[in-house]
Design a protein around this motif. Structure first.
Motif, PDB file in Angstrom:
ATOM      1  N   THR A  88       0.847  -1.192   0.000  1.00  0.00           N
ATOM      2  CA  THR A  88       0.000   0.000   0.000  1.00  0.00           C
ATOM      3  C   THR A  88       0.884   1.244   0.000  1.00  0.00           C
ATOM      4  O   THR A  88       2.026   1.207   0.457  1.00  0.00           O
ATOM      5  CB  THR A  88      -0.945   0.043   1.212  1.00  0.00           C
ATOM      6  N   ALA A  95      -4.013   3.914   4.213  1.00  0.00           N
ATOM      7  CA  ALA A  95      -3.159   2.920   3.565  1.00  0.00           C
ATOM      8  C   ALA A  95      -2.487   2.017   4.586  1.00  0.00           C
ATOM      9  O   ALA A  95      -2.310   0.811   4.364  1.00  0.00           O
ATOM     10  CB  ALA A  95      -2.115   3.627   2.701  1.00  0.00           C
ATOM     11  N   TRP A 111      -1.969  -1.112  -3.773  1.00  0.00           N
ATOM     12  CA  TRP A 111      -3.103  -0.329  -3.269  1.00  0.00           C
ATOM     13  C   TRP A 111      -2.694   1.127  -3.084  1.00  0.00           C
ATOM     14  O   TRP A 111      -1.753   1.415  -2.348  1.00  0.00           O
ATOM     15  CB  TRP A 111      -3.539  -0.916  -1.927  1.00  0.00           C
ATOM     16  N   THR A 121      -4.309   5.402  -2.721  1.00  0.00           N
ATOM     17  CA  THR A 121      -5.489   6.104  -2.219  1.00  0.00           C
ATOM     18  C   THR A 121      -5.665   7.460  -2.894  1.00  0.00           C
ATOM     19  O   THR A 121      -4.710   8.061  -3.396  1.00  0.00           O
ATOM     20  CB  THR A 121      -5.402   6.337  -0.700  1.00  0.00           C
TER      21      THR A 121
END
Length: 333
Positions: A17, A48, A144, A146
């Motif tokens: 992340t 995250a 991942w 954000t």
């Protein structure tokens, strides 16, 4: 981004992340404003970061790419990450920016005002291309990012460069994660989120975040717009109406799992970690959504975020308590 000649076993993470990290300072009294709170708890936080912690709870090898300040809170964060089983090798240090803290007020069941102290700028928005290892980004089974990571430079350009290097390999997730205080306007956020959507395979957000991303709060319209943007799996969290998800296999809508809410913050991050677990386990969409819903409910019933991230056994126990039979609750034959 930093380049290396090939990726060894040591770099093959299940979940990587990128984004927000900090210290959550949560009141130990409910139903009162911060001016009347007399004691607080200190926890690891940040969207995250919480997703990486949640993923680690399921035995996934996870890491977070971010930065802290060169201060005691930064040292606390590294120690907490290691304690949760999250690799901290990609956590940098900003020599001039303090580690952020976030306060909240707790007015159950649905009012949890947040107060972000990220001035003059949070270290996690000071990510430069050299802070990310391109081979680690490409090799991660789940990558991942954000929406908040797109809100300021140099994090914005760094995040987009990482997504471009990833090239929609594997499972590439954009957590829409819209926080109005981090942006000049919703329109500005929509512009940059739209650029990120061009590089991801999964998009996850609530109704307000979907409005920011694609201009509509109507769940099915939002899902269609996300799918039209090339997203393989679109997930819309609808609050009391449950979760709507669409992938190439079709549409799934599952109801929420009842819970006596203590603190609704962090439930979405628990959902995210469970989503990673379900996708990597090869579950069908209905099973993933039921499991992720229950993981979110578990955390909503607790005070902390990171501390409360559940194990698979805890999620299955909650499903069994809700439906009486885990197999039925998970959509299994």
């Amino acid at each position: 981004m930093t380049q290396h000649n090939g990726v060894g076993h040591d770099a093959a993470f299940d979940v990587v992340t990128v984004g927000r990290i900090g210290v959550d300072i949560y009141p130990l009294q409910q139903g009162v404003g911060l001016e009347d709170v007399t004691s607080f708890g200190k926890y690891l936080g940040g969207t995250a970061t919480n997703v990486a912690v949640a993923a680690a709870r399921y035995g996934l090898r996870s890491a977070v790419v971010t930065k802290t300040g060169d201060d005691p809170f930064g040292r606390f964060i590294r120690r907490a990450l290691r304690g949760y089983g999250v690799d901290d090798r990609f956590v940098g240090t900003s020599p001039h920016l303090p580690t952020p803290v976030t306060f909240c007020e707790i007015f159950p069941p649905d009012d949890f005002p947040l107060y972000f102290y990220r001035f003059p700028k949070a270290p996690d928005l000071d990510l430069h291309p050299g802070d990310l290892d391109a081979e680690v980004v490409r090799a991660a089974k789940v990558f991942w990012v954000t929406g908040t990571g797109l809100s300021a430079e140099p994090s914005r350009s760094t995040t987009l460069a990482a997504l471009a290097a990833r090239g929609r390999r594997g499972i590439t997730v954009l957590d829409l994660d819209y926080r109005p205080m981090f942006w000049e306007s919703r329109e500005q956020a929509r512009e940059w989120v739209g650029k990120a959507l061009e590089h991801v395979t999964v998009a996850v957000g609530n109704l307000d975040e979907c409005e920011t991303a694609v201009g509509t709060r109507e769940p099915r319209e939002a899902v269609k717009a996300l799918r039209d943007a090339g997203i393989s799996l679109a997930v819309v969290k609808q609050g009391p109406r449950g979760v709507l998800a669409v992938d190439d296999s079709g549409e799934v809508e599952v109801p929420p799992v009842p819970v006596e809410v203590v603190n609704g913050l962090g439930a979405g991050d628990a959902f995210g970690g469970a989503l990673c677990h379900g996708l990597l386990s090869g579950w069908d969409l209905g099973r993933i959504m039921r499991f992720a819903n229950a993981a979110g409910a578990h955390v909503a019933g607790e005070l902390a975020c990171s501390d409360a991230m559940p194990t698979e056994e805890q999620v299955l126990s909650r499903l069994a308590g809700h439906d009486g039979d885990v197999a039925t609750a998970m959509g299994l034959p």
